[in-house]
Design an enzyme around this catalytic site. Structure first.
Site, PDB file in Angstrom:
ATOM      1  N   TYR A  56      -7.998  -0.694  -4.719  1.00  0.00           N
ATOM      2  CA  TYR A  56      -7.328   0.234  -3.798  1.00  0.00           C
ATOM      3  C   TYR A  56      -7.625  -0.096  -2.340  1.00  0.00           C
ATOM      4  O   TYR A  56      -6.777   0.080  -1.469  1.00  0.00           O
ATOM      5  CB  TYR A  56      -7.672   1.697  -4.149  1.00  0.00           C
ATOM      6  CG  TYR A  56      -6.936   2.126  -5.405  1.00  0.00           C
ATOM      7  CD1 TYR A  56      -7.569   2.097  -6.648  1.00  0.00           C
ATOM      8  CD2 TYR A  56      -5.586   2.437  -5.349  1.00  0.00           C
ATOM      9  CE1 TYR A  56      -6.877   2.427  -7.805  1.00  0.00           C
ATOM     10  CE2 TYR A  56      -4.885   2.768  -6.499  1.00  0.00           C
ATOM     11  CZ  TYR A  56      -5.529   2.755  -7.730  1.00  0.00           C
ATOM     12  OH  TYR A  56      -4.823   3.057  -8.858  1.00  0.00           O
ATOM     13  N   ASN A  91       5.601   6.690  -5.753  1.00  0.00           N
ATOM     14  CA  ASN A  91       4.876   5.757  -4.890  1.00  0.00           C
ATOM     15  C   ASN A  91       3.699   6.442  -4.214  1.00  0.00           C
ATOM     16  O   ASN A  91       3.773   7.624  -3.867  1.00  0.00           O
ATOM     17  CB  ASN A  91       5.819   5.189  -3.820  1.00  0.00           C
ATOM     18  CG  ASN A  91       6.967   4.408  -4.433  1.00  0.00           C
ATOM     19  OD1 ASN A  91       6.873   3.949  -5.575  1.00  0.00           O
ATOM     20  ND2 ASN A  91       8.067   4.290  -3.710  1.00  0.00           N
ATOM     21  N   HIS A 108       2.303  10.964  -8.045  1.00  0.00           N
ATOM     22  CA  HIS A 108       1.207  10.112  -8.492  1.00  0.00           C
ATOM     23  C   HIS A 108       0.119   9.984  -7.441  1.00  0.00           C
ATOM     24  O   HIS A 108      -0.700   9.073  -7.504  1.00  0.00           O
ATOM     25  CB  HIS A 108       1.739   8.709  -8.855  1.00  0.00           C
ATOM     26  CG  HIS A 108       2.571   8.716 -10.100  1.00  0.00           C
ATOM     27  ND1 HIS A 108       3.385   7.660 -10.444  1.00  0.00           N
ATOM     28  CD2 HIS A 108       2.732   9.644 -11.063  1.00  0.00           C
ATOM     29  CE1 HIS A 108       3.997   7.933 -11.580  1.00  0.00           C
ATOM     30  NE2 HIS A 108       3.631   9.128 -11.974  1.00  0.00           N
ATOM     31  N   CYS A 116     -13.143  13.982  -3.368  1.00  0.00           N
ATOM     32  CA  CYS A 116     -14.543  14.010  -3.792  1.00  0.00           C
ATOM     33  C   CYS A 116     -14.607  14.728  -5.131  1.00  0.00           C
ATOM     34  O   CYS A 116     -14.212  15.891  -5.234  1.00  0.00           O
ATOM     35  CB  CYS A 116     -15.401  14.758  -2.768  1.00  0.00           C
ATOM     36  SG  CYS A 116     -17.108  14.974  -3.334  1.00  0.00           S
ATOM     37  N   CYS A 119     -17.080  17.975  -4.836  1.00  0.00           N
ATOM     38  CA  CYS A 119     -16.715  19.245  -4.176  1.00  0.00           C
ATOM     39  C   CYS A 119     -15.206  19.466  -4.143  1.00  0.00           C
ATOM     40  O   CYS A 119     -14.728  20.455  -3.570  1.00  0.00           O
ATOM     41  CB  CYS A 119     -17.287  19.293  -2.755  1.00  0.00           C
ATOM     42  SG  CYS A 119     -16.457  18.194  -1.596  1.00  0.00           S
ATOM     43  N   CYS A 135     -19.506  11.876   0.765  1.00  0.00           N
ATOM     44  CA  CYS A 135     -18.411  12.801   1.072  1.00  0.00           C
ATOM     45  C   CYS A 135     -18.703  13.488   2.407  1.00  0.00           C
ATOM     46  O   CYS A 135     -19.787  14.059   2.589  1.00  0.00           O
ATOM     47  CB  CYS A 135     -18.298  13.861  -0.035  1.00  0.00           C
ATOM     48  SG  CYS A 135     -17.179  15.213   0.386  1.00  0.00           S
ATOM     49  N   SER A 177      11.571   1.350 -12.674  1.00  0.00           N
ATOM     50  CA  SER A 177      11.941   0.649 -13.915  1.00  0.00           C
ATOM     51  C   SER A 177      12.052   1.609 -15.089  1.00  0.00           C
ATOM     52  O   SER A 177      12.433   1.214 -16.184  1.00  0.00           O
ATOM     53  CB  SER A 177      10.884  -0.417 -14.231  1.00  0.00           C
ATOM     54  OG  SER A 177       9.636   0.218 -14.506  1.00  0.00           O
ATOM     55  N   LEU A 202      17.600  -2.573  -8.445  1.00  0.00           N
ATOM     56  CA  LEU A 202      17.968  -3.993  -8.357  1.00  0.00           C
ATOM     57  C   LEU A 202      18.673  -4.436  -9.629  1.00  0.00           C
ATOM     58  O   LEU A 202      19.586  -5.254  -9.612  1.00  0.00           O
ATOM     59  CB  LEU A 202      16.689  -4.827  -8.143  1.00  0.00           C
ATOM     60  CG  LEU A 202      16.878  -6.266  -7.672  1.00  0.00           C
ATOM     61  CD1 LEU A 202      17.579  -6.294  -6.330  1.00  0.00           C
ATOM     62  CD2 LEU A 202      15.530  -6.970  -7.572  1.00  0.00           C
ATOM     63  N   ALA A 219      17.718  -2.190  -2.375  1.00  0.00           N
ATOM     64  CA  ALA A 219      17.686  -0.813  -1.879  1.00  0.00           C
ATOM     65  C   ALA A 219      18.167  -0.717  -0.432  1.00  0.00           C
ATOM     66  O   ALA A 219      18.883   0.221  -0.073  1.00  0.00           O
ATOM     67  CB  ALA A 219      16.266  -0.260  -2.000  1.00  0.00           C
TER      68      ALA A 219
END
Ligand code: BV8
Length: 234
Positions: A56, A91, A108, A116, A119, A135, A177, A202, A219
């Site tokens: 990430y 997204n 999502h 955290c 908490c 945190c 998809s 697409l 798009a």
């Protein structure tokens, strides 16, 4: 194009592809480089938090300096000029917001937010996250995770999304998809409630046969054209 009152727009990774963000299932997509079990499940995070933070952190860094594309901008125009539009996005990027969209649900979660687990505070976070990051609210280290919905976790705002699908007279699915549930089930839910359903992608998605109407292409070309038709552009 008949006048629609309540429009739900479901978006996926294909919407952000032309802004430079990788999709998941295209040939060179994210799942061709990582096993989702390792980086997009709570089990994978427990097993190897360092790998998940690296995954990430790399996506947060890749997001910097990216700009929304003409499709994001067209959807923000649709919201501003139509008045009855809600975007439900799979997204986790912030490109819809950057284009000016406000009526938006990140089902999502969001790449630029962290949570955290001790908490429960959520906060905007643009930098790297480490296993021992403390945190800012409770001060405890070791409980911070990306505020994204992993496989096996319940997507956010499902009650609100169901209500939106019940009231929708138009569902437009863009750049997805149709592999991941419950999002992939929204077209059937909207159709059952009488909505007109449109796929803009697409190529035909897994759920292509479920749509009343479809337009295929990039798009940045097909979304502005579709929005222009909805708004009655001459
Ligand atoms: C849940 C967030 C239950 C983090 C993601 C068996 C059958 C059915 C379902 C399941 C099953 N086994 C397990 C499940 C459930 C599972 C699931 O659906 N698995 C699938 C793989 C079978 N779903 C879940 O686990 C969900 N939760 O079910 O909870 C529950 C119940 C009670 C209590 C607790 C829990 C959670 C799913 C969310 C997972 N998180 N990501 C992150 O991003 O890192 S999923 C991930 O996939 C992203 O969110 C992404 O948005 C999403 C969907 O992918 P797409 O957006 O569609 O992207 P993709 O690459 O696939 O497609 C891109 C498309 O764009 C392509 O069609 C391409 O042609 C097109 N395109 C490309 N370029 C362009 C373009 N189009 C236009 N222009 C272009 N330029």
């Amino acid at each position: 194009m008949a006048r629609f009152r309540n429009i739900v727009v479901l978006t996926g990774a294909g919407l952000s592809a032309e802004s430079g963000l990788s999709t998941f299932r295209d040939p060179d997509g994210i799942w061709s480089k990582y096993d989702y079990q390792d980086v997009a499940t709570a089990e994978g995070f427990r097993r190897n938090p360092l790998l998940v933070h690296d995954f990430y952190n790399a996506r947060r860094r890749a997001h910097r300096g990216l700009r929304p594309n003409a499709a994001h901008v067209a959807l923000a125009r649709l919201e501003a000029e139509h008045g009855g539009v809600m975007i439900v996005t799979q997204n986790i990027d912030a490109l819809h917001e950057a284009a000016g969209s406000r009526s938006l649900i990140h089902m999502h979660g969001e790449l630029l937010k962290v949570l955290c687990t001790f908490c429960s505070h959520r906060m905007v976070w643009r930098d790297d996250l480490r296993v021992d990051t403390a945190c800012p609210f409770c001060g405890l280290p070791g409980g911070m995770r990306p505020d994204v919905v992993w496989f096996g976790e319940m997507p956010y705002e499902m009650g609100r999304i169901s209500a939106l699908l019940a009231a929708a007279d138009l569902l437009v699915s863009i750049g997805t998809s149709g592999n991941v549930y419950p999002a992939a089930g929204f077209v059937a839910e909207a159709a059952a409630n009488g909505a007109h359903t449109v796929e803009l992608n697409l190529e035909p998605s897994e759920g292509a046969s479920l749509f009343n109407e479809a337009h295929y292409g990039r798009a940045t070309e097909i979304v502005p054209a579709f929005v222009g038709r909805i708004l009655g552009d001459r």
